[in-house]
Design an enzyme around this catalytic site. Structure first.
Site, PDB file in Angstrom:
ATOM      1  N   HIS A 179      -4.140 -24.097 -20.274  1.00  0.00           N
ATOM      2  CA  HIS A 179      -3.975 -23.245 -21.452  1.00  0.00           C
ATOM      3  C   HIS A 179      -3.380 -21.905 -21.037  1.00  0.00           C
ATOM      4  CE1 HIS A 179      -6.991 -25.319 -24.401  1.00  0.00           C
ATOM      5  NE2 HIS A 179      -6.132 -26.160 -23.860  1.00  0.00           N
ATOM      6  N   TYR A 227     -11.298 -18.861 -31.430  1.00  0.00           N
ATOM      7  CA  TYR A 227     -12.538 -18.111 -31.591  1.00  0.00           C
ATOM      8  C   TYR A 227     -12.484 -17.432 -32.958  1.00  0.00           C
ATOM      9  CZ  TYR A 227     -13.263 -18.579 -26.523  1.00  0.00           C
ATOM     10  OH  TYR A 227     -13.449 -19.066 -25.252  1.00  0.00           O
ATOM     11  N   PRO A 235     -22.076 -17.875 -23.631  1.00  0.00           N
ATOM     12  CA  PRO A 235     -20.917 -18.736 -23.364  1.00  0.00           C
ATOM     13  C   PRO A 235     -19.615 -18.269 -24.007  1.00  0.00           C
ATOM     14  CG  PRO A 235     -22.355 -19.735 -25.010  1.00  0.00           C
ATOM     15  CD  PRO A 235     -23.074 -18.528 -24.493  1.00  0.00           C
ATOM     16  N   LYS A 276     -17.771 -17.724 -18.831  1.00  0.00           N
ATOM     17  CA  LYS A 276     -17.875 -17.156 -17.488  1.00  0.00           C
ATOM     18  C   LYS A 276     -18.967 -17.784 -16.616  1.00  0.00           C
ATOM     19  CE  LYS A 276     -14.602 -14.298 -18.209  1.00  0.00           C
ATOM     20  NZ  LYS A 276     -13.288 -14.678 -17.689  1.00  0.00           N
ATOM     21  N   TYR A 292     -10.241 -12.638 -19.650  1.00  0.00           N
ATOM     22  CA  TYR A 292     -10.465 -14.030 -20.018  1.00  0.00           C
ATOM     23  C   TYR A 292     -10.042 -14.982 -18.890  1.00  0.00           C
ATOM     24  CZ  TYR A 292     -10.922 -18.087 -23.088  1.00  0.00           C
ATOM     25  OH  TYR A 292     -11.334 -19.275 -23.652  1.00  0.00           O
TER      26      TYR A 292
END
Length: 391
Positions: free
Chosen positions: A72, A201, A293, A297, A385
């Protein structure tokens, strides 16, 4: 029995550490209280940072990941249905993440451990670190009703939040920092294609939702729920309806529904204990820290811990230097706290908190709008991220 490093726990932290030490010629034995099927079957994280992907390659464990994993280069945020993309690869100079489930990582680690002679003792009951403040520590356990003892030079506690390692450190030495969130994640797995080729998200007035995947044909979806809610109250139909509502009309219209084959509710917390070393005992992974979550991480932090710990132990045994051993805790915690900060911030940005009012909701919406329109804000999000570099 004797070894150089006794590793308690055969989760990601323990197995990665075992492989790293084996490759460097350091003797280690891993003690695990469960069997392989139990450890390998736990449904956990699915997003690997660049650091974790690089380690898989370095250990020659990346063949199946390259074949089956999903690279991704970006991720998506949604605010009440308005979806916008963060181009992580472009914003970070090429860094990406890999969607490859923790269960698959564990299978690769276990298969290679067996082939390479990484020693694992399964079904080890009543494991206890002993004499950690001396120069002759040991670990005791019971195996098939017989008491066993492993003498060693160091002990690595990789046995998770509920393990025995952290409890072996005196209470007047440990400092604990914790934030318990007033909600959980209701998650499902379903054999249906994901609604998007990258994660979404979503911050919605009814609560958070996440659209993710494990493969091109298997989807992993989550919605925020109350801690008092019961799985049996959430039929598949109710879940799909709520998920599509929170994702918004654009993403929700792409959701393909199907029967779930796994459904669970997980509470969220931020947790760090300091120090991550006492005497001859080191903590790594969930034994020392937990992250919500939201930022993906958890396993990645365990990996960075054991990379640092392996470097310190190899330096001790091969060079006779304790510099890395002495600085392990401070070095690991510096990265842990940055990951904790990102996970806390991302959770606060995307979830509804029952004790917050309309002003707080407006601040979330405004911050999401700022991120959408600011390259600088997107760079900050993207570099956190994909994972900060090890230092």
């Amino acid at each position: 029995m004797r070894t150089q490093v006794a590793i308690i726990g055969a989760g990601p932290a323990g197995l990665f550490l075992g492989h790293l030490l084996k490759r460097a010629g350091v003797d280690a034995v891993i003690l695990e209280r469960r069997d392989r099927a139990y450890v390998e079957g736990r449904v956990r994280a699915g997003v690997l940072e660049q650091v974790t992907v690089d380690l898989m390659e370095r250990l020659d464990l990346g063949q199946r990941m390259r074949r089956e994993g999903l690279v991704h280069g970006g991720t998506n945020l949604a605010s009440d249905g308005d979806v916008f993309r963060i181009d992580m690869a472009e914003l970070t100079g090429g860094s990406t993440v890999m969607v490859y489930g923790q269960q698959e990582v564990m299978k690769d680690l276990f298969d290679a451990a067996e082939a390479r002679g990484v020693q694992i003792v399964f079904d080890a009951e009543d494991v206890h670190p002993q004499d950690i403040e001396s120069d002759r520590p040991s670990v005791t356990w019971r195996e098939n009703g017989v008491d066993k003892r492993l003498d060693c030079d160091f002990i690595a506690g990789c046995d998770g939040y509920h393990g025995v390692s952290r409890a072996a450190i005196p209470s007047d030495v440990l400092r604990t920092f914790e934030r318990v969130y007033p909600f959980g994640w209701l998650g499902i797995l379903a054999e249906v294609p994901p609604c998007d080729h990258e994660l979404i998200y979503s911050n919605h007035e009814r609560g958070f939702a996440l659209a993710s995947m494990r493969s091109p044909t298997r989807s992993r979806y989550y919605i925020q729920c109350g801690l008092d809610e019961k799985i049996e109250d959430w039929s598949d139909e109710r879940f799909w309806d709520e998920l599509c509502l929170r994702l918004g009309p654009e993403a929700g219209a792409k959701v393909i529904r199907g029967p779930s084959f796994e459904k669970s509710i997980a509470p969220l917390r931020s947790f760090v204990t300091e120090p991550m070393r006492h005497g001859r005992l080191f903590l790594a992974g969930d034994a020392a820290h937990i992250v919500p979550p939201t930022g993906a991480k958890g396993m990645n932090l365990a990996v960075s811990d054991v990379v640092m710990l392996s470097e310190a132990l190899v330096e001790h045994f091969q060079d006779g230097s304790d510099a890395g051993v002495d600085h392990y805790s401070a070095r690991a915690l510096a990265r842990v706290w940055k990951a904790e900060r990102f996970s806390w911030w991302f959770t606060s940005l995307t979830h509804r908190f029952p004790d917050r009012d309309g002003f707080d909701r407006k601040m979330q919406v405004a911050e999401l709008a700022y991120i959408k329109g600011s390259r600088a804000a997107q760079i900050t999000l993207a570099e956190n991220y994909v994972g900060l570099p090890l230092v």
